[in-house]
Motif scaffolding. Structure first.
Motif, PDB file in Angstrom:
ATOM      1  N   ILE A   1     -18.518  83.300  -4.176  1.00  0.00           N
ATOM      2  CA  ILE A   1     -17.752  84.230  -3.207  1.00  0.00           C
ATOM      3  C   ILE A   1     -17.777  83.450  -1.810  1.00  0.00           C
ATOM      4  O   ILE A   1     -18.674  83.042  -1.405  1.00  0.00           O
ATOM      5  N   ASN A   2     -16.638  83.287  -1.356  1.00  0.00           N
ATOM      6  CA  ASN A   2     -16.395  82.506  -0.164  1.00  0.00           C
ATOM      7  C   ASN A   2     -16.963  81.094  -0.035  1.00  0.00           C
ATOM      8  O   ASN A   2     -17.785  80.733   0.725  1.00  0.00           O
ATOM      9  N   ASP A   3     -17.216  80.447  -1.431  1.00  0.00           N
ATOM     10  CA  ASP A   3     -17.438  79.140  -1.507  1.00  0.00           C
ATOM     11  C   ASP A   3     -19.100  79.010  -1.673  1.00  0.00           C
ATOM     12  O   ASP A   3     -19.627  78.188  -1.862  1.00  0.00           O
ATOM     13  N   ASN A   4     -19.749  80.203  -1.652  1.00  0.00           N
ATOM     14  CA  ASN A   4     -21.183  80.344  -2.001  1.00  0.00           C
ATOM     15  C   ASN A   4     -21.433  80.702  -3.480  1.00  0.00           C
ATOM     16  O   ASN A   4     -20.804  81.821  -3.899  1.00  0.00           O
ATOM     17  N   ILE A   5     -22.265  80.143  -4.080  1.00  0.00           N
ATOM     18  CA  ILE A   5     -22.626  80.324  -5.510  1.00  0.00           C
ATOM     19  C   ILE A   5     -23.551  81.781  -5.305  1.00  0.00           C
ATOM     20  O   ILE A   5     -24.384  81.981  -4.921  1.00  0.00           O
ATOM     21  N   GLU A   6     -22.745  82.710  -6.195  1.00  0.00           N
ATOM     22  CA  GLU A   6     -23.304  84.105  -6.353  1.00  0.00           C
ATOM     23  C   GLU A   6     -24.288  84.118  -7.427  1.00  0.00           C
ATOM     24  O   GLU A   6     -25.255  84.723  -7.549  1.00  0.00           O
ATOM     25  N   CYS A   7     -23.804  83.458  -8.704  1.00  0.00           N
ATOM     26  CA  CYS A   7     -24.398  83.592 -10.040  1.00  0.00           C
ATOM     27  C   CYS A   7     -23.898  82.694 -11.013  1.00  0.00           C
ATOM     28  O   CYS A   7     -22.596  82.029 -10.652  1.00  0.00           O
ATOM     29  N   THR A   8     -24.371  82.543 -12.085  1.00  0.00           N
ATOM     30  CA  THR A   8     -23.685  81.674 -13.019  1.00  0.00           C
ATOM     31  C   THR A   8     -23.814  82.333 -14.312  1.00  0.00           C
ATOM     32  O   THR A   8     -24.405  83.343 -14.480  1.00  0.00           O
ATOM     33  N   PHE A   9     -22.566  82.157 -14.974  1.00  0.00           N
ATOM     34  CA  PHE A   9     -22.542  83.037 -16.401  1.00  0.00           C
ATOM     35  C   PHE A   9     -22.654  81.969 -17.559  1.00  0.00           C
ATOM     36  O   PHE A   9     -21.857  81.086 -17.821  1.00  0.00           O
ATOM     37  N   GLY A  10     -24.048  82.057 -18.081  1.00  0.00           N
ATOM     38  CA  GLY A  10     -24.206  81.211 -19.186  1.00  0.00           C
ATOM     39  C   GLY A  10     -24.402  79.734 -18.989  1.00  0.00           C
ATOM     40  O   GLY A  10     -24.324  79.056 -17.807  1.00  0.00           O
ATOM     41  N   ASP A  11     -24.927  78.956 -19.974  1.00  0.00           N
ATOM     42  CA  ASP A  11     -25.403  77.734 -19.942  1.00  0.00           C
ATOM     43  C   ASP A  11     -24.678  77.359 -21.258  1.00  0.00           C
ATOM     44  O   ASP A  11     -25.357  77.664 -22.380  1.00  0.00           O
ATOM     45  N   PHE A  12     -23.760  76.811 -21.324  1.00  0.00           N
ATOM     46  CA  PHE A  12     -23.109  76.408 -22.627  1.00  0.00           C
ATOM     47  C   PHE A  12     -23.333  75.105 -22.998  1.00  0.00           C
ATOM     48  O   PHE A  12     -23.042  74.050 -22.325  1.00  0.00           O
ATOM     49  N   LEU A  13     -23.730  75.024 -24.210  1.00  0.00           N
ATOM     50  CA  LEU A  13     -23.908  73.665 -25.186  1.00  0.00           C
ATOM     51  C   LEU A  13     -23.002  73.465 -26.163  1.00  0.00           C
ATOM     52  O   LEU A  13     -22.929  74.562 -27.136  1.00  0.00           O
ATOM     53  N   LEU A  14     -22.137  72.786 -25.983  1.00  0.00           N
ATOM     54  CA  LEU A  14     -21.084  72.343 -27.119  1.00  0.00           C
ATOM     55  C   LEU A  14     -21.429  71.109 -27.731  1.00  0.00           C
ATOM     56  O   LEU A  14     -21.688  70.140 -26.980  1.00  0.00           O
ATOM     57  N   TYR A  15     -20.799  71.131 -29.141  1.00  0.00           N
ATOM     58  CA  TYR A  15     -21.136  69.597 -29.630  1.00  0.00           C
ATOM     59  C   TYR A  15     -19.825  69.472 -30.656  1.00  0.00           C
ATOM     60  O   TYR A  15     -19.511  70.267 -31.256  1.00  0.00           O
ATOM     61  N   ASN A  16     -19.552  68.258 -30.504  1.00  0.00           N
ATOM     62  CA  ASN A  16     -18.158  67.873 -31.113  1.00  0.00           C
ATOM     63  C   ASN A  16     -18.707  67.002 -32.285  1.00  0.00           C
ATOM     64  O   ASN A  16     -19.119  65.865 -32.110  1.00  0.00           O
ATOM     65  N   HIS A  17     -18.837  67.304 -33.505  1.00  0.00           N
ATOM     66  CA  HIS A  17     -19.422  66.548 -34.553  1.00  0.00           C
ATOM     67  C   HIS A  17     -18.088  65.316 -35.262  1.00  0.00           C
ATOM     68  O   HIS A  17     -18.479  64.656 -35.725  1.00  0.00           O
ATOM     69  N   ASP A  18     -17.036  65.627 -34.691  1.00  0.00           N
ATOM     70  CA  ASP A  18     -15.884  64.393 -35.211  1.00  0.00           C
ATOM     71  C   ASP A  18     -14.847  64.122 -34.216  1.00  0.00           C
ATOM     72  O   ASP A  18     -13.760  63.658 -34.506  1.00  0.00           O
ATOM     73  N   GLY A  19     -15.096  64.491 -32.875  1.00  0.00           N
ATOM     74  CA  GLY A  19     -14.396  63.920 -31.960  1.00  0.00           C
ATOM     75  C   GLY A  19     -13.336  65.094 -31.602  1.00  0.00           C
ATOM     76  O   GLY A  19     -12.463  64.836 -30.864  1.00  0.00           O
ATOM     77  N   SER A  20     -13.436  66.200 -32.317  1.00  0.00           N
ATOM     78  CA  SER A  20     -12.370  67.083 -32.100  1.00  0.00           C
ATOM     79  C   SER A  20     -12.738  68.003 -30.774  1.00  0.00           C
ATOM     80  O   SER A  20     -13.837  67.815 -30.131  1.00  0.00           O
ATOM     81  N   GLN A  21     -12.056  69.173 -30.748  1.00  0.00           N
ATOM     82  CA  GLN A  21     -12.332  70.009 -29.694  1.00  0.00           C
ATOM     83  C   GLN A  21     -13.386  71.271 -30.158  1.00  0.00           C
ATOM     84  O   GLN A  21     -13.067  71.968 -31.183  1.00  0.00           O
ATOM     85  N   GLU A  22     -14.403  71.610 -29.082  1.00  0.00           N
ATOM     86  CA  GLU A  22     -15.116  72.841 -29.596  1.00  0.00           C
ATOM     87  C   GLU A  22     -15.180  73.816 -28.527  1.00  0.00           C
ATOM     88  O   GLU A  22     -14.831  73.569 -27.483  1.00  0.00           O
ATOM     89  N   SER A  23     -14.779  74.854 -29.101  1.00  0.00           N
ATOM     90  CA  SER A  23     -14.478  75.994 -28.112  1.00  0.00           C
ATOM     91  C   SER A  23     -15.410  77.243 -27.761  1.00  0.00           C
ATOM     92  O   SER A  23     -16.242  77.318 -28.808  1.00  0.00           O
ATOM     93  N   SER A  24     -15.520  77.752 -26.591  1.00  0.00           N
ATOM     94  CA  SER A  24     -16.402  78.818 -26.106  1.00  0.00           C
ATOM     95  C   SER A  24     -15.812  79.927 -25.324  1.00  0.00           C
ATOM     96  O   SER A  24     -14.596  79.593 -25.255  1.00  0.00           O
ATOM     97  N   HIS A  25     -16.455  80.738 -25.129  1.00  0.00           N
ATOM     98  CA  HIS A  25     -16.097  81.747 -24.079  1.00  0.00           C
ATOM     99  C   HIS A  25     -17.061  82.054 -23.008  1.00  0.00           C
ATOM    100  O   HIS A  25     -18.254  82.364 -23.468  1.00  0.00           O
TER     101      HIS A  25
END
Length: 184
Positions: free
Chosen positions: A105-129
């Motif tokens: 908010i106005n360039d100040n960190i208000e909060c974070t939404f999640g800590d996303f840990l993604l793994y590509n097992h074959d160099g493909s794309q891994e998606s999350s939300h």
């Protein structure tokens, strides 16, 4: 002479009209119309983007995802309720990478939404939300600029993250941030 009446003389379904005499008191409607304004939705603002934002390999800083919305509260005592909806994707390297989505908010960190840990097992794309809500007192009647930033973890050596991409790498249309001003 009229007999004195007691509650036992009346049944609960009817009162004889002959017993109702005199003027009825006037009703004061202010008890119904002067209710507190708290909880009413004052305004709703939506920001959206179709843009894909890339956080390159090796970058540990937060990148603006181009998802933004601005609200100008009508009262500093009101609350702002924020909803964020944003897809994420990890592409490239065959490794595990970690990222967080920041709400600013106005360039100040208000909060974070999640800590996303993604793994590509074959160099493909891994998606999350990524998505979440935030509620805070406005504290001002000046414009508040809400935006999201995607931050790749310093401990994630390789790979790229995208905000606003699907598992195929195509841009998605429904990245949104909704702001609601709620009366105090």
């Amino acid at each position: 002479m009229t007999k004195a009446r007691t509650l036992a003389d009346f049944n609960t379904t009817s009162i004889p009209a002959s017993l109702l005499t005199g003027a009825l008191p006037a009703l004061n409607g202010s008890l119904l119309t002067n209710l507190a304004a708290g909880g009413k939705v004052v305004q709703v603002i939506e920001g959206k983007t179709d843009a894909q934002t890339l956080v390159h390999s090796g970058n540990s800083y937060a990148s603006d995802t181009l998802l933004t919305a601005t609200i100008t509260p009508t009262s500093s005592a009101n609350k702002i309720l924020c909803f964020v909806n944003q897809p994420l994707q990890k592409a490239d390297e065959v490794e595990t990478s970690r990222a967080t989505l920041e709400l600013r908010i106005n360039d100040n960190i208000e909060c974070t939404f999640g800590d996303f840990l993604l793994y590509n097992h074959d160099g493909s794309q891994e998606s999350s939300h990524a998505g979440g809500t935030n509620l805070r007192v406005a504290g001002t009647t000046s414009a508040l600029v809400y935006k999201t930033h995607l931050k790749k973890s310093v401990n994630s050596p390789n790979g790229s993250f995208y905000a606003g991409a699907s598992h195929t790498g195509a841009a998605l249309a429904r990245q949104s941030i909704i702001l609601m001003e709620i009366a105090a």
